[in-house]
Design an enzyme around this catalytic site. Structure first.
Site, PDB file in Angstrom:
ATOM      1  N   SER A 144       0.794  -1.232   0.000  1.00  0.00           N
ATOM      2  CA  SER A 144       0.000   0.000   0.000  1.00  0.00           C
ATOM      3  C   SER A 144       0.827   1.283   0.000  1.00  0.00           C
ATOM      4  O   SER A 144       0.318   2.335  -0.352  1.00  0.00           O
ATOM      5  CB  SER A 144      -0.966   0.027   1.181  1.00  0.00           C
ATOM      6  OG  SER A 144      -0.275   0.237   2.386  1.00  0.00           O
ATOM      7  N   LYS A 165       0.705   4.415   6.886  1.00  0.00           N
ATOM      8  CA  LYS A 165      -0.019   5.193   5.877  1.00  0.00           C
ATOM      9  C   LYS A 165       0.422   6.660   5.929  1.00  0.00           C
ATOM     10  O   LYS A 165       1.043   7.110   6.869  1.00  0.00           O
ATOM     11  CB  LYS A 165      -1.534   5.143   6.109  1.00  0.00           C
ATOM     12  CG  LYS A 165      -2.134   3.762   6.199  1.00  0.00           C
ATOM     13  CD  LYS A 165      -2.106   2.999   4.906  1.00  0.00           C
ATOM     14  CE  LYS A 165      -2.670   1.595   5.116  1.00  0.00           C
ATOM     15  NZ  LYS A 165      -2.403   0.717   3.997  1.00  0.00           N
TER      16      LYS A 165
END
Length: 195
Positions: free
Chosen positions: A55, A99
């Site tokens: 990701s 993230k």
């Protein structure tokens, strides 16, 4: 009458060697300081975790080992484009998520036509990203509470992040720290930078 020679228990006073005692105390203090600094470094700056999944590509890749700076967010709050490490919904049984911060407390975030908007303006990306194909919850404008952050993976179409209900907005209390250094594999060793 003369005393007989023999054992003299407790009659002779032992001389205290002051320089040796001072040396022992100095060494003890130095060892305590080194142990204290080591603890602070490991606990606040040297916590280590692995990146799970793709990701955050191309900045971070699956299975890279990174260090987390836990100290920085005691002094300041996460900022847009910081890469943070957190536990989703504070779930202690989950692996750490890594993230990028998009929205901070008080911001509104929305994804429309593949682009990310913060407070009605296009988000200034630190890295080049693909258009978002599935905005999920962010299809509608999201207002962040005073302790909430909106996060996305850099690989926007292959990321489980704040767009999804099982992650949602990240509360500050669930943020472990800032990702700042890659320790493994050796060829990637160094500070995390834009690619």
């Amino acid at each position: 009458m003369r005393r007989k020679s023999g054992l003299h228990f407790g009659r002779e006073k032992q001389k205290v060697n002051i320089p040796v005692i001072k040396e022992v105390i100095a060494w003890s203090i130095e060892i305590a300081i080194v142990l204290g600094i080591s603890f602070v470094f490991v606990y606040y700056i040297g916590l280590r975790t692995s990146v799970v999944g793709q990701s955050m590509m191309p900045v971070l890749e699956n299975r890279q080992e990174i260090l987390i700076n836990r100290f920085i967010y005691l002094l300041t709050d996460p900022k847009p484009n910081d890469i943070i490490v957190f536990l989703p919904n504070g779930n202690e049984k989950s692996h750490y998520y890594v993230k990028r911060v998009i929205g901070v407390p008080g911001d509104t975030v929305q994804i429309k036509d593949g682009a990310v908007y913060v407070n009605g303006e296009p988000f200034e990306e630190a890295v080049e990203t693909d258009a978002v194909l599935d905005p999920e919850l962010a299809a509608e404008e999201i207002l962040l509470a005073e302790d909430e952050y909106f996060v996305l993976g850099d690989n926007r179409n292959n990321s489980e992040d704040s767009r999804y209900a099982n992650i949602g907005n990240v509360k500050k209390q669930h943020i472990i720290g800032k990702a700042w250094f890659i320790v493994s594999p050796y060829e990637d060793f160094g500070f995390i930078k834009k690619k």
